[in-house]
Design an enzyme around this catalytic site. Sequence first.
Site, PDB file in Angstrom:
ATOM      1  N   LYS A  52       0.797  -1.427   0.355  1.00  0.00           N
ATOM      2  CA  LYS A  52      -0.105  -0.100  -0.642  1.00  0.00           C
ATOM      3  C   LYS A  52       0.770   1.045   0.386  1.00  0.00           C
ATOM      4  CE  LYS A  52      -3.958  -2.354   2.509  1.00  0.00           C
ATOM      5  NZ  LYS A  52      -4.451  -2.710   3.344  1.00  0.00           N
ATOM      6  N   GLN A  96      -4.716  -1.680   9.227  1.00  0.00           N
ATOM      7  CA  GLN A  96      -4.696  -2.355   8.544  1.00  0.00           C
ATOM      8  C   GLN A  96      -5.531  -3.536   9.281  1.00  0.00           C
ATOM      9  OE1 GLN A  96      -4.016  -3.207   5.549  1.00  0.00           O
ATOM     10  NE2 GLN A  96      -4.280  -5.755   5.824  1.00  0.00           N
ATOM     11  N   ASP A 119     -11.280   3.478   3.167  1.00  0.00           N
ATOM     12  CA  ASP A 119     -11.930   1.890   3.055  1.00  0.00           C
ATOM     13  C   ASP A 119     -12.441   1.379   2.946  1.00  0.00           C
ATOM     14  OD1 ASP A 119      -9.101  -0.520   3.463  1.00  0.00           O
ATOM     15  OD2 ASP A 119      -8.672   0.164   5.562  1.00  0.00           O
TER      16      ASP A 119
HETATM   17  N1  GUN Z   1      -7.676  -6.484   5.704  1.00  0.00           N
HETATM   18  C1  GUN Z   1      -7.583  -7.289   4.989  1.00  0.00           C
HETATM   19  N2  GUN Z   1      -8.003  -6.593   3.357  1.00  0.00           N
HETATM   20  C2  GUN Z   1      -7.744  -5.017   4.128  1.00  0.00           C
HETATM   21  C3  GUN Z   1      -8.425  -4.522   3.762  1.00  0.00           C
HETATM   22  O1  GUN Z   1      -9.160  -4.027   2.362  1.00  0.00           O
HETATM   23  N3  GUN Z   1      -8.168  -2.944   4.552  1.00  0.00           N
HETATM   24  C4  GUN Z   1      -7.273  -2.970   6.127  1.00  0.00           C
HETATM   25  N4  GUN Z   1      -7.722  -2.203   6.465  1.00  0.00           N
HETATM   26  N5  GUN Z   1      -7.464  -4.044   6.394  1.00  0.00           N
HETATM   27  C5  GUN Z   1      -7.295  -5.883   5.622  1.00  0.00           C
END
Ligand code: GUN
Length: 279
Positions: A52, A96, A119
């Site tokens: 990311k 996350q 998100d």
């Molecule tokens: N954990 C698994 N997928 C995601 C996501 O799309 N965003 C976040 N913040 N955590 C995750």
Amino acid sequence: MAQLIDGKRISKEIKDELKVQTARLKEQGIQGCLAVIQVGEDPASSVYVRNKKRACEYIGIASLSYELPEETTETELLQLIEKLNADEKVTGILVQLPVPDQIDENKIIQAIAPSKDVDGFHPQNTGALVSGLPGFVSCTPAGVIQLLKRTDISITGKNCVVIGRSNIVGKPMAILMLRENATVTVAHSKTTNLKDLCKNADILIAAVGRPKMIDASYVKEGAVVIDVGIHRDAQNNLCGDVDFDSVFPIAQAITPVPGGVGPMTIAMLMNNCVEALMR
Ligand code: GUN
């Protein structure tokens, strides 16, 4: 033989479009910054977080990294989110998931300012999605829509079966497919006639969380199969919820794992980061 839906290529296409947009915004003095928070050292989460941050760099927005220890308390995390909510330079905030057990995931999601919730997990954003109002859309399901659209797969009037009902994937996926005029069925672990249901799908979206569960016996000849799963098989190779070798010969189109839905999640996160900037 199926057409391979190339998520890697399409995600690069989207990130290149976003790069142009961020450059234009920069000329107007508008700059973005994504704050990425990871609690603990889950290796899979560390890989996602690194990717990311790399994507931010690629499209030209800054990122701030917070790597907090496993034993971080809920109060400490909430205090950090409060600080980032108030910081004008921070345009997006991402925690996350999963977070360690001592932290209530829902409380964290609800603490992030909806205008910075790139998100798309905050109830204000999920509610907006259901009501058809503007808001951030969860990245993985938004990525699936882009995969279909950019591969010229028509959705209107199609029977779509989504396997999985999570807040992050299954539920928003179903709403998005409905918005694209598909007829949508959401299946889950308590569904009794799963195989029959899936056999009826023109577009089958697997977000089950079980490696290679969906083999050719679940798939109608000529169906489009989207695999949201990501696992390691017995040989430590990446695989999805779909048994690719079994389904590939009968599908019209299929996403591989890796290189299908995975890269799209990050591309759509970047899309949300740029959207946050433009608001
Ligand atoms: N954990 C698994 N997928 C995601 C996501 O799309 N965003 C976040 N913040 N955590 C995750």
